[in-house]
Design a protein around this motif. Structure first.
Motif, PDB file in Angstrom:
ATOM      1  N   ASP A   1     -13.180  28.200 106.430  1.00  0.00           N
ATOM      2  CA  ASP A   1     -12.886  29.258 107.391  1.00  0.00           C
ATOM      3  C   ASP A   1     -13.428  30.585 106.893  1.00  0.00           C
ATOM      4  O   ASP A   1     -13.629  30.780 105.699  1.00  0.00           O
ATOM      5  CB  ASP A   1     -11.378  29.392 107.604  1.00  0.00           C
TER       6      ASP A   1
ATOM      7  N   ASP B   1     -11.803  33.431 107.214  1.00  0.00           N
ATOM      8  CA  ASP B   1     -10.744  34.431 107.013  1.00  0.00           C
ATOM      9  C   ASP B   1     -10.206  34.476 105.589  1.00  0.00           C
ATOM     10  O   ASP B   1      -9.161  35.067 105.337  1.00  0.00           O
ATOM     11  CB  ASP B   1      -9.602  34.189 108.001  1.00  0.00           C
TER      12      ASP B   1
ATOM     13  N   ARG C   1      -3.695  27.666  99.505  1.00  0.00           N
ATOM     14  CA  ARG C   1      -4.204  28.251 100.742  1.00  0.00           C
ATOM     15  C   ARG C   1      -3.688  29.678 100.840  1.00  0.00           C
ATOM     16  O   ARG C   1      -2.495  29.916 100.873  1.00  0.00           O
ATOM     17  CB  ARG C   1      -3.750  27.452 101.943  1.00  0.00           C
TER      18      ARG C   1
ATOM     19  N   GLN D   1      -8.806  32.263 103.917  1.00  0.00           N
ATOM     20  CA  GLN D   1      -7.661  31.402 103.598  1.00  0.00           C
ATOM     21  C   GLN D   1      -8.129  30.284 102.677  1.00  0.00           C
ATOM     22  O   GLN D   1      -7.357  29.774 101.883  1.00  0.00           O
ATOM     23  CB  GLN D   1      -7.058  30.815 104.870  1.00  0.00           C
TER      24      GLN D   1
HETATM   25 MG    MG Z   1      -6.978  31.072 109.216  1.00  0.00          MG
END
Ligand code: MG
Ligand code: UDP
Length: 319
Positions: free
Chosen positions: A91, A93, A194, A95
């Motif tokens: 991803d 973002d 995460r 994470q």
């Molecule tokens: Mg995310």
């Protein structure tokens, strides 16, 4: 070579941080790499942010989809574009920490074809955590495949697995985690923390998450359809026995719990029975409808995504 596939949907806010951390982490591995950003119909300036930050780098590719097709479709588009011997899917973002990629590569070098991240300690609100946990457990229970618990899309796949996913799996409703398990070969999990989303908001609202969960369950299990037969059996066998008993009761007309069949006909029990069976029938019809809808979508053979253009970081237009 390593290909890193990153689906992007309105992430202009987080992309500068992501690109900086990715480039820094890339110093840790020796393999040459390409980064493939799949713009899933962003309406902010995600694309210009990427091209400004990666100017002149020929190992950066931006695949622009013609509209928003969804996270899983964007990943598929990226896998299709990737040329590497191994592909990392992550991803935008943050994470999925870019620093963990070197661990994935290490496992791949040990001979694993699929290395997926297992999430421990999700940093989400507790209702979301609970929903995720029960989803993964339900999916595992109803699916005929052993889809690993709490493994998201963050993973490394070998070229041969990517080829299977692109060329040998023609379905359009794609739940990548399931397909990755389906592909087989040597698979291994790694526990990777995460992180919290570094900036911006989640692009999955409740509806999109529900759709993803349903794609997972209905795409990888016939169990919901089988519920119909199980329930039917569970209800039909006792009903049959009770029915026989009622007939005997009526013929011999004896008192049971102070009641004999000629006293009052059992309206209440009849009504309850009808509502109950009506409810079950509707549920089952819904389940059948869900599969039917999916068959319809697949039969139409519409592509899961449409690529508008592919552009390299040095501004070469590929298609
Ligand atoms: Mg995310
Ligand atoms: N994403 C996408 N298309 C969408 C929704 C999300 O490409 O329709 C991307 C998004 O930009 C991010 C990744 O998929 O890189 C995961 O999305 P998000 O972080 O919003 O999901 P969450 O982590 O909250 O489940």
């Amino acid at each position: 070579m390593l290909s890193i596939v990153i689906p992007v949907f309105n992430e202009a806010e987080v992309l500068p941080m992501f690109i900086a951390r990715l480039l820094e982490a890339s110093l840790e591995w020796t393999e040459p790499f390409e980064a493939i950003f799949v713009d899933d119909g962003s309406t902010d300036n995600s694309i210009t942010t990427i091209s400004n930050l990666t100017q002149g780098r020929e190992n950066i590719t931006v695949v622009k989809l013609s509209r928003n097709f969804g996270h899983q479709a964007a990943i598929s588009a990226g896998i299709q574009q990737a040329k590497g011997d191994a592909l990392v899917i992550m991803d935008a973002d943050l994470q999925d920490p870019p620093e963990a990629i070197s661990q994935l590569i290490h496992k791949w070098r040990e001979g694993f074809d699929v290395v997926y991240a297992i999430r421990k300690n999700r940093k989400e609100s507790w209702p979301k955590k609970l929903a995720y946990k029960s989803f993964y457990r339900t999916l595992r229970w109803v699916s005929d495949l052993d889809i690993p618990l709490d493994s998201g899309d963050f993973c490394l796949i070998d070229r041969k697995v990517a080829d299977v996913i692109i060329h040998q799996i023609p379905e359009n409703i794609r739940f990548i985690r399931g397909l990755r398990t389906f592909a087989g070969f040597r698979q291994s999990g790694l526990i990777i923390e995460r992180e919290k989303r570094a900036a911006g908001n989640s692009k999955y609202n409740f509806r999109a998450l529900t759709r993803l969960a349903l794609d997972g369950i209905f795409g990888f299990s016939l169990m919901p359809l089988r519920i119909a037969s199980y329930m039917g059996l569970i209800i039909a066998i006792p009903s049959f026995l009770i029915g026989i008993f009622f007939i005997i009761h009526r013929i011999f007309n004896f008192k049971l719990f102070g009641y004999s069949p000629t006293d009052t006909p059992g309206l209440a029990s009849l009504a309850t029975g009808i509502f109950f069976l009506g409810g079950i029938t509707l549920i089952i019809l819904g389940i059948i409808g869900e599969y039917l809808g999916r068959i319809y979508l697949e039969v139409k053979r519409r592509p899961g995504f449409i690529v508008e253009e592919v552009r390299k970081g040095d501004d070469r237009l590929i298609t």
